[in-house]
Design a protein around this motif. Structure first.
Motif, PDB file in Angstrom:
ATOM      1  N   ALA A 113      13.136  23.442  15.728  1.00 39.78           N
ATOM      2  CA  ALA A 113      13.426  22.569  14.641  1.00 39.78           C
ATOM      3  C   ALA A 113      12.906  22.978  13.184  1.00 39.78           C
ATOM      4  O   ALA A 113      11.687  23.006  13.361  1.00 39.78           O
ATOM      5  CB  ALA A 113      13.296  21.119  14.887  1.00 39.78           C
TER       6      ALA A 113
ATOM      7  N   LEU B 101      17.534  18.829   9.569  1.00 39.21           N
ATOM      8  CA  LEU B 101      16.755  19.655  10.545  1.00 39.21           C
ATOM      9  C   LEU B 101      17.721  20.534  11.122  1.00 39.21           C
ATOM     10  O   LEU B 101      18.892  20.317  11.420  1.00 39.21           O
ATOM     11  CB  LEU B 101      16.344  18.665  11.685  1.00 39.21           C
TER      12      LEU B 101
ATOM     13  N   LEU C 190      18.554  23.323  14.108  1.00 34.13           N
ATOM     14  CA  LEU C 190      18.055  23.929  15.461  1.00 34.13           C
ATOM     15  C   LEU C 190      19.040  24.867  16.029  1.00 34.13           C
ATOM     16  O   LEU C 190      20.140  24.694  16.176  1.00 34.13           O
ATOM     17  CB  LEU C 190      17.936  22.610  16.350  1.00 34.13           C
TER      18      LEU C 190
END
Length: 446
Positions: free
Chosen positions: A44, A60, A62
């Protein structure tokens, strides 16, 4: 080359966090365009998303590299603030970067097509999303984990072993093979046939857990069906009055008993009537009760001596609820209880005004439902599609058993057809229209 798709993976509306998923060959270039770099995979990273010279949000990010991702493709999740304007801005940016909004279930379909899930596991994902009870969650999670597929794979192995014996007898009749090699296919086929019989006998359990156990409240007008329904679901789901025939349609209400989803229905009072609307309600009541998993005949205990005749209506396993016991004659209740218990019905005495009595009825129903739906083995079918293929496979297996020793070639073909029927459940051999039906039930973003 497949399109790169995107979708909101969390519920629409205001929230603390929203997740937007992207999957496809252009994923990396999209991440670079929005973040100005390439965050490390499977880690992340906090990044500012920018598009068209303006900041969209701090998010974030990912990133997953295929094939080690849910879909088997390069993919990314953007975890952004859950305001409508933030989500909309990101979705517009992704569209302007050339991505396409995903169709319902398209992420999971790509996982299936890329070998990350079989079709039974993919259906388990949909069931897990829709799970409302602990029992539904357990069943769906087991299916996602491959419990259903493993069972079918074991059956398929039995078929392959039997097919090897049959094909040896067909292809090498003049070779130095053991005598009656084809007969060696029988034991495995018999074992499989017995297990398919057991699975078909249990076929409704998985669908009942998934869709809900159906309980019908039936009986004469003003017996207390609506009052009982309201007490069980703990809300005013049905109108209660002293006027006979108030309930003119089937009123369904969901509840959880023993950890299982239950759909309980208050039905129109069963009686002869000249009122066309009430007559239609009675017809619907009879139809719903006929398909119910459990029927509770609610009897007005105060008028128990003059109640409707049940002899032609009841069936084994029905319950008889003697209601209004607080105002009924005790001797008449005892006589009715003894009579109907002798006919094999479970008899329950109830006063809808008594919290203790209602708690006892709820507990008795919870124990009954859990007893019917729980089982040591994972159910062999959780959908009608599975049951249909099991019936098909069983037909071929039985025909193969009858052909062994007579027409070995026909027996071998029947075994192959049985294997294909089982393979269709996992989606290894499934036509496009079946796949389309399965994945169209998914929500956007999954």
């Amino acid at each position: 080359m497949a399109d790169t798709i995107f979708a909101l993976a969390t519920a629409a509306g205001r929230a603390a966090v929203a997740v937007v998923r992207v999957s496809g060959p252009e994923t990396v270039s999209v991440v670079e365009a929005l973040t100005g770099g390439r965050p490390k995979a499977r880690t992340a990273a906090l990044r500012t998303l920018r598009h068209g010279g303006a900041d969209l949000d701090e998010a974030l990010v990912l990133r997953f590299e295929g094939p080690a991702s849910y879909t088997g493709e390069d993919s990314v999740e953007f975890h952004v603030h859950g305001g409508r304007a933030v989500v909309e801005a990101l979705m517009v940016a992704l569209s302007e970067l050339g991505l396409r909004l995903a169709e319902p279930g398209e992420f999971t379909r790509r996982a299936f097509e890329n070998g990350k899930l079989d079709l039974a596991q993919a259906e388990g994902v949909a069931d897990l999303i829709d799970a409302e009870t602990e029992a539904q969650r357990r069943q769906a999670l087991g299916q996602v984990g491959g419990a259903l597929s493993q069972r079918y794979d074991r059956w398929r192995d039995l078929l392959i072993q039997s097919l090897a014996m049959l094909e040896a007898a067909v292809d090498f009749p003049d070779e130095d093979l053991p005598e009656e090699v084809a007969e060696r296919a029988r034991p495995g086929l018999r074992v499989l046939s017995a297990e398919l019989d057991a699975a078909l006998a249990d076929v409704s359990r998985g669908r009942r857990v998934r869709d809900g156990f159906r309980i019908a409240l039936v009986g004469a007008p003003n017996a207390g069906k609506s009052t009982l329904l309201n007490a069980l679901v703990e809300r005013d789901a049905a109108i209660v009055t002293d006027t006979p025939g108030t309930t003119r349609d089937v009123i369904e209400a969901p509840l959880v008993l023993g950890g299982y989803k239950v759909l309980i229905a208050d039905t129109a009072g069963l009686r002869e009537t000249a009122d066309a609307i009430e007559a239609e309600g009675v017809r619907r009541a009879r139809a719903w009760a006929e398909e119910a998993d459990l029927r509770l005949w609610v009897i007005d205990g105060f008028h128990v001596k003059h109640t409707v005749k049940l002899e032609e209506a009841v069936r084994p396993g029905d319950w008889l609820v003697l209601n209004k016991t607080d105002i009924a004659d005790a001797a008449a209740l005892d006589e009715a209880t003894a009579r109907w218990a002798g006919e094999g019905l479970k008899v329950v005495r109830l006063s809808a005004r008594s919290a203790d009595a209602l708690a006892e009825v709820r507990e008795a129903l919870s124990i009954y439902v859990a007893g019917v739906l729980s089982g040591a083995d994972f159910p062999a079918a959780t959908r009608l599609r599975h049951a249909e293929r099991l019936v098909e496979a069983q037909g071929y297996v039985r025909r193969a058993l009858s052909d062994v020793g007579l027409e070995v070639e026909l027996a071998a073909e029947d075994v192959r057809l049985a294997a294909r029927a089982l393979e269709k459940i996992a989606g290894r051999v499934d036509p496009e229209d079946v796949l389309g039906r399965v994945f169209s039930t998914f929500c956007i973003g999954k």
